[in-house]
Design a protein around this motif. Sequence first.
Motif, short mmCIF file in Angstrom:
data_model
loop_
_atom_site.label_atom_id
_atom_site.label_comp_id
_atom_site.label_asym_id
_atom_site.label_seq_id
_atom_site.Cartn_x
_atom_site.Cartn_y
_atom_site.Cartn_z
N LEU A 73 5.07 -9.09 8.50
CA LEU A 73 4.48 -8.46 9.69
C LEU A 73 3.96 -9.52 10.66
N PHE B 207 5.94 -11.26 14.21
CA PHE B 207 5.49 -11.08 15.59
C PHE B 207 4.74 -12.30 16.11
N LEU C 97 2.02 -13.67 14.92
CA LEU C 97 0.59 -13.32 15.00
C LEU C 97 -0.22 -14.02 13.90
N TYR D 123 -2.41 -16.09 13.93
CA TYR D 123 -3.84 -16.26 14.21
C TYR D 123 -4.66 -15.01 13.89
N LEU D 124 -3.99 -13.86 13.67
CA LEU D 124 -4.72 -12.65 13.29
C LEU D 124 -4.96 -12.57 11.79
N ILE E 87 -8.62 -11.70 10.24
CA ILE E 87 -9.16 -10.35 10.48
C ILE E 87 -8.31 -9.29 9.78
N VAL E 88 -6.98 -9.47 9.80
CA VAL E 88 -6.12 -8.49 9.13
C VAL E 88 -6.36 -8.52 7.62
N LEU F 264 -9.61 -6.78 6.68
CA LEU F 264 -9.41 -5.33 6.80
C LEU F 264 -8.64 -4.80 5.60
N VAL F 265 -7.53 -5.47 5.29
CA VAL F 265 -6.66 -4.98 4.22
C VAL F 265 -7.36 -5.06 2.87
N ALA G 240 -10.11 -2.36 2.50
CA ALA G 240 -9.52 -1.04 2.27
C ALA G 240 -8.91 -0.96 0.87
N GLN H 27 -11.54 -0.46 -1.92
CA GLN H 27 -12.00 0.92 -1.93
C GLN H 27 -10.94 1.84 -2.53
N PHE H 28 -9.69 1.60 -2.16
CA PHE H 28 -8.59 2.43 -2.66
C PHE H 28 -8.47 2.29 -4.17
N LEU I 245 -11.14 4.22 -5.95
CA LEU I 245 -10.87 5.66 -5.98
C LEU I 245 -9.82 6.00 -7.03
N VAL I 246 -8.74 5.20 -7.06
CA VAL I 246 -7.65 5.47 -7.99
C VAL I 246 -8.12 5.30 -9.42
N LYS J 217 -11.11 5.58 -10.63
CA LYS J 217 -12.05 6.62 -11.01
C LYS J 217 -11.31 7.84 -11.53
#
Lengths: 274, 198
Positions: free
Chosen positions: B65, B69, B71, B73-74, B77-78, B81-82, B85, B88-89, B92-93, B95
């Motif tokens: 990804l 593109f 990217l 330098y992102l 932050i990406v 974020l990932v 998330a 947390q995912f 949940l799974v 549990k």
Amino acid sequence: MIDILIPLLVLAAVGIFCAVLLTLAARFFSVEENETEAALRACLPGANCGACGFSGCDGYAKALANGEAEKTNLCIPGGDRTAGELAAILGKEAEDVVELVAYVACGGTCDASGRKYDYRGKPSCVAAASAFRGDRFCTFACLGYGDCTRVCPNGAISIEGGIARINPKKCVGCGLCSKTCPQHIIHLVKDTTRVVVKCSNKDKGAEVRRICKSGCIGCGKCERSCPSGAIFVKDNLAEIDYSKCTSCGLCAEVCPVHCLEEGSFLCGSRFLPE
Amino acid sequence: MTLKSLILILMSGVLVNNYVLQRFLGICPFLGVSKKFQQASGMGIAVTFVMLCATAVTWPIQTYLLERFNLGYLQTIVFILVIAALVQFVELVLKKVLPSLHRSLGVYLPLITTNCAVLGVTINNITDGYNFLESMVSSLGVGLGFLLAMVLFAGVRSKIDNTAPPKCLQGLPVTLIAASIVSLSFYGFASVVENLLK
């Protein structure tokens, strides 16, 4: 323009994807909280002592709610009252709880036995025990730095005469002190017990006599006096088989060093000062 | 890429480039959860698990990804974020699917959400130019290194508990001194791994 838009779109796409994923996961992987479990948990005392054999009060409540645990009388600190409440919620008949009390199997007070060196480290039994097996002449003795008093949730243990003393009226039988003691000399017995051996020294009688006035010398007088054959000397130390003991107290009367103590745990008379 | 180079990556993650003791990443859980052996090992296993999951997700994101593109330098932050998330995912799974594993790791998972050691290993895998398999092995090594550091330090702390340091050093100061000495000991591994398979 496009140089800003593409990163914005990519980042937004990643963010939205994560959000959707978490939302879906929250919906499909949600776990229902059991109402019975919460009600059962509310009855338990919350000491999280683990005496029931589960991982704290939450674990016991969960096991009861799921039917993994059958018995409602496993909570020793809660006693009969908690067992009754648990049984009422589950619609079962309440069973009697075998309440336990702890006692310290050492009678080596300052008067009876001395200390072999001047310990000036951290005032903790675990720390003291790591230096030359403790500062008492007797390596089995209560060190008296009060690790058990600090761990007791009910403040039932005090240090008197240099050794720990457990107030049976306050003791709920959770056994935390027993697990903490580095000398492993705090034992749990049924609260119907009337006679206990207040010594843990397994050395030969002459050696015990040299270092402690109240240590068991393994003379066997108690063994010969016992009418029901419940008490016997094993590894130079008197031991009571509580399945046979009738609490007659004859052994305590004949013991020459008074390391067998007789009395009632429930009324606490055996710990009254002489 | 041979088996030898994979073992080299694994061992360097565990010993030479130990993230806690040599690169000083993930110090927060290292000092916070190392009081008891059981908690320390639980945290170490949870971190290892999350590092493997995070690498498995972030490596494809970077390659297919971000680099596509232009990217790069992102990345930071990406990845944050990932990973957040993802943790947390996973919680949940777990549990729902594996309640027993959730009970033993569950309390540690939210703590790892923003752990810099996890972010560090994913970014370093990219900067070191590892391919997917090498990245996974590297994450495993780093995770095991974290576990090793936690377990070692829990042992050291249990000894500190039984001592009476001067009042000005009690608590965190003496813990930090102990941590620095443990860290120094790991300098002994500096040139071990290069010669390990010669």
